[in-house]
Design an enzyme around this catalytic site. Structure first.
Site, short mmCIF file in Angstrom:
data_model
loop_
_atom_site.label_atom_id
_atom_site.label_comp_id
_atom_site.label_asym_id
_atom_site.label_seq_id
_atom_site.Cartn_x
_atom_site.Cartn_y
_atom_site.Cartn_z
N SER A 186 8.96 -9.57 1.38
CA SER A 186 8.15 -8.47 2.13
C SER A 186 6.53 -8.74 3.18
CB SER A 186 6.51 -8.75 0.04
OG SER A 186 5.67 -7.74 0.00
N HIS A 187 5.93 -9.99 2.75
CA HIS A 187 5.05 -9.91 3.44
C HIS A 187 4.74 -11.02 4.44
CE1 HIS A 187 3.06 -11.44 0.19
NE2 HIS A 187 1.97 -11.74 0.45
N THR A 208 -0.59 -7.90 -12.93
CA THR A 208 -0.16 -7.89 -12.08
C THR A 208 1.32 -7.69 -11.78
OG1 THR A 208 -2.11 -9.59 -10.29
CG2 THR A 208 0.16 -9.11 -9.21
N ARG A 224 11.68 -15.39 -4.82
CA ARG A 224 11.84 -15.27 -3.12
C ARG A 224 11.23 -16.92 -3.14
NH1 ARG A 224 6.80 -11.53 -2.84
NH2 ARG A 224 7.58 -9.65 -2.65
N THR A 258 6.52 -12.23 -9.16
CA THR A 258 6.24 -11.13 -9.79
C THR A 258 6.54 -10.13 -9.40
OG1 THR A 258 4.56 -11.50 -7.77
CG2 THR A 258 4.07 -11.86 -9.95
N ARG A 309 -5.39 -17.55 -6.28
CA ARG A 309 -6.41 -16.49 -5.88
C ARG A 309 -7.15 -16.08 -7.19
NH1 ARG A 309 -3.06 -14.17 -2.50
NH2 ARG A 309 -0.67 -13.53 -2.73
N LYS A 316 5.67 0.30 -5.01
CA LYS A 316 4.36 0.86 -3.59
C LYS A 316 5.07 0.62 -2.37
CE LYS A 316 3.44 -3.99 -3.84
NZ LYS A 316 4.19 -4.31 -4.36
N ASP A 372 6.56 -1.40 1.88
CA ASP A 372 5.42 -1.02 0.11
C ASP A 372 3.38 -1.72 0.35
OD1 ASP A 372 5.08 -3.80 0.25
OD2 ASP A 372 6.13 -3.60 -1.83
N ARG A 373 3.78 -2.48 1.02
CA ARG A 373 1.74 -2.98 1.23
C ARG A 373 1.45 -1.05 2.04
NH1 ARG A 373 0.92 -8.47 -0.48
NH2 ARG A 373 1.81 -8.85 -2.18
N ASP A 427 8.59 -5.19 3.76
CA ASP A 427 9.66 -4.19 3.50
C ASP A 427 8.56 -2.99 3.43
OD1 ASP A 427 7.66 -5.29 1.25
OD2 ASP A 427 9.00 -4.64 -0.41
N ASP A 463 4.20 -3.37 6.66
CA ASP A 463 4.54 -5.18 5.50
C ASP A 463 5.98 -4.80 5.97
OD1 ASP A 463 4.81 -4.03 3.31
OD2 ASP A 463 5.14 -5.70 2.46
N GLU A 519 -2.50 -1.82 -6.45
CA GLU A 519 -2.81 -3.03 -6.03
C GLU A 519 -4.07 -3.81 -5.24
OE1 GLU A 519 0.82 -4.85 -8.93
OE2 GLU A 519 0.47 -5.14 -6.91
N GLU A 520 -4.63 -4.73 -5.68
CA GLU A 520 -5.40 -4.62 -4.42
C GLU A 520 -5.22 -5.80 -3.63
OE1 GLU A 520 -5.83 -8.36 -3.87
OE2 GLU A 520 -4.68 -8.65 -5.15
N SER A 521 -3.80 -6.11 -3.71
CA SER A 521 -2.85 -6.77 -2.19
C SER A 521 -2.53 -5.59 -1.66
CB SER A 521 -1.56 -7.66 -2.77
OG SER A 521 -0.90 -7.07 -4.45
N LYS A 580 15.34 -8.15 -5.06
CA LYS A 580 15.24 -8.16 -5.84
C LYS A 580 15.70 -7.05 -6.72
CE LYS A 580 11.01 -5.34 -5.61
NZ LYS A 580 9.85 -4.62 -5.63
#
Length: 547
Positions: free
Chosen positions: A115-116, A347, A24, A20, A500, A379, A284-285, A282, A280, A366-368, A128
């Site tokens: 990411s996280h 997603t 990774r 997504t 999930r 993000k 974006d969260r 990178d 996080d 997004e919920e994440s 990416k």
């Protein structure tokens, strides 16, 4: 300088399919000879028109970041890029890469991050590719890249000295200029255009207002220190864990209740801070906290959209809202009240790109823990933090909890939770999802947890802009009272599979909004586990993480 262009023979690696948000894997996988090179060359082989164009390059500073950057510089020059812009120290947050691509009309960019996910020699790494609009490559391109990785036979690379990544400079290699730039300046300037820095500065300089931003030893540290402390005047020390480290200081750079323990403690009990936030790996969260109050990402998107007119960039209104399918329907109520479009997508931020470019939406979430707007095509964790600060500055005397509770009273509350079952056997996870698909036809009209199933499907999405179709994006069960259960396999892990499960219940009555979330959802949670036969099929009696 003499240029030694080499064409190196290679063989494909299995499983180089982007998920997504890019490719990774464990660091040890990326350290294999030719692994990174194969993927990068496959990207170059699948895009056209980049000769003499600009490529943006940077990452979150995790282990293997510098070595990967130096390889990509040499490959970009060998393949004919005219300019490579690299963040000093190899550092660029994901939203900063998007901003740079857009500002400098770059052809595209590589973001090096998982990411996280944890970092370090035994941790995770990722890559990416982002396209000309600054957003992630769409599915059509990522599928083409994957196909190319399975047939690649050679890659191009220059044999040249390594660039000094720690000093801003420009070096010429043949027809390519490699420019090491300030990673923060352009992004910080963009934030000044979006927000009322005067109002936020007044809030942060107020002696009675106390806040903390936890950068989690990840990429956002330098950005937060420059913007919050240097430009907005927050007291020194407002930003904690601000130095990016290769292993994130041994922590898990995930801005959530499960991993930001020290920050959560500072927002709890007597003497709690007024505002807390984290980002996080990178950048974006985001996670948003008030005194003894956690704002779910789904609620955050809805609240920010409802208050957008308090922020300079959005005073004329927003065109619409887009959310990923598993994200709660809280934003839908806001869009309906405002008379604007609301889109439900699969997603992955790449699905928002066409809607943003077409002017159909302004806010996405997004919920994440991902929220952003049309200012970039990614993000943006720090943007979300500044949005909240701008709103708090324009609603003096109100706390984070006050603002959210007032929002619930107006629009209703969507009780919402995500249960993650991490690292389960991939075959067992696939079997579980197949079992659910087999049940879909029999579910409508059935009574589950005292509710009637209205519809049940395997979510498919048709892009309203280009007509592209994405299928098998998650199993949905929608109840007549507005409740939902959603099952989805995550594409961001590197070991096994992550299941999930998303549980949601709408409550209009303000008198019931104070109920504890897990208690409010308890009957649906039990039904979700039993229906999917989670323990029987995975051996997991309880989820790994609940958010």
């Amino acid at each position: 300088m003499a240029i030694d262009l080499r064409t190196i023979s290679t063989n494909p690696f299995e499983e180089q399919r982007p998920g997504t948000s890019g490719l990774r894997k464990k660091v040890t996988v990326f350290q294999q000879p030719r692994y990174l090179e194969n993927f990068v060359q496959s990207v170059f082989d699948c895009v056209e028109g980049y000769k003499e164009a600009t490529l943006v390059l940077g990452g979150d500073g995790r282990y293997h970041n510098r070595k990967a950057i130096r390889i990509i510089i040499k490959m970009a020059a060998a393949n004919g890029f005219g300019r490579v812009m690299v963040g000093r120290g190899g550092i660029l947050s994901t939203p900063a890469v998007s901003a740079l691509i857009r500002k400098h009309a770059a052809f595209g960019g590589f973001i090096l991050s998982a990411s996280h996910n944890p970092g370090g020699p035994e941790g995770d790494f990722g890559i990416k590719y982002n396209i000309t609009n600054g957003g992630p490559a769409p599915e059509k391109l990522t599928e083409a890249i994957h196909a190319r990785t399975q047939e690649i036979s050679e890659y191009k690379i220059l044999r040249i000295p390594d660039v000094d990544l720690d000093e801003e400079n420009a070096t010429v290699f043949g027809q390519t200029v490699v420019e090491v730039i300030d990673p923060v300046a352009d992004y910080a300037a963009l934030m000044e255009e979006v927000f009322d820095f005067g109002a936020i500065s007044d809030l942060l300089r107020t002696p009675t207002f106390k806040m903390c931003f936890d950068a989690m030893h990840a990429v956002t540290g330098p950005y937060a220190k420059e913007i919050l402390e240097n430009r907005l005047g927050a007291p020194e020390g407002t930003v904690v864990n601000g130095e990016p480290l290769e292993d994130f200081g041994g922590g898990h750079p995930d801005p959530s209740l499960a991993h930001a323990h020290a920050l959560v403690k500072r927002l709890s009990g007597e003497g709690a801070l007024d505002f807390g936030a984290a980002s996080d790996g990178d950048g974006d969260r985001n996670m948003i906290l008030g005194p003894d109050f956690f704002v779910t990402p789904s609620d955050s998107l809805a609240v920010l959209a409802a208050n957008a007119d308090l922020v300079p960039a959005y005073t004329d209104g927003i065109a619409g809202i887009a959310r990923s399918m598993p994200t709660s329907r809280a934003a839908d109520h806001v869009a309906s009240a405002m008379g604007i479009e609301c889109h439900e997508t699969p997603t992955g931020w790449k699905f928002f790109g066409n809607l943003l470019d077409a002017g159909r939406v302004t806010f996405c979430g997004e919920e994440s823990f991902g929220t952003s707007s049309s200012h970039v095509r990614e993000k943006d964790g720090l943007w979300a933090v500044l949005m909240w600060l701008n709103i708090l500055a324009r609603r003096p005397g109100e706390s984070v909890g006050d603002i959210v509770r007032e929002h619930w009273a107006k629009y209703g509350r969507n009780f919402y939770s995500r249960h993650d079952y991490e690292g389960i056997d991939a075959d067992a996870a696939t079997s579980l999802m197949d079992h659910l698909r087999d049940c879909l036809a029999s579910l409508p009209g059935r009574e589950i947890a005292g509710r009637t199933v209205e519809t049940a499907d395997d979510f498919a999405y048709t892009d309203p802009v280009d007509g592209s179709v994405s299928t098998h994006q998650g199993i949905r069960m929608m109840f007549a009272d507005g409740s939902r259960i959603v099952y989805r396999l995550s594409g961001t892990g590197t070991v096994g599979a992550t299941l999930r499960v998303y549980i949601e219940r709408f409550e209009a009555d303000p008198a019931k909004h104070g109920e504890e979330t897990q208690e409010a959802l308890s009957d649906l949670i039990e039904a979700a586990r039993n229906l999917a036969e989670i323990e029987v099929r995975t051996g997991r009696p309880e989820p790994t993480v609940i958010t």
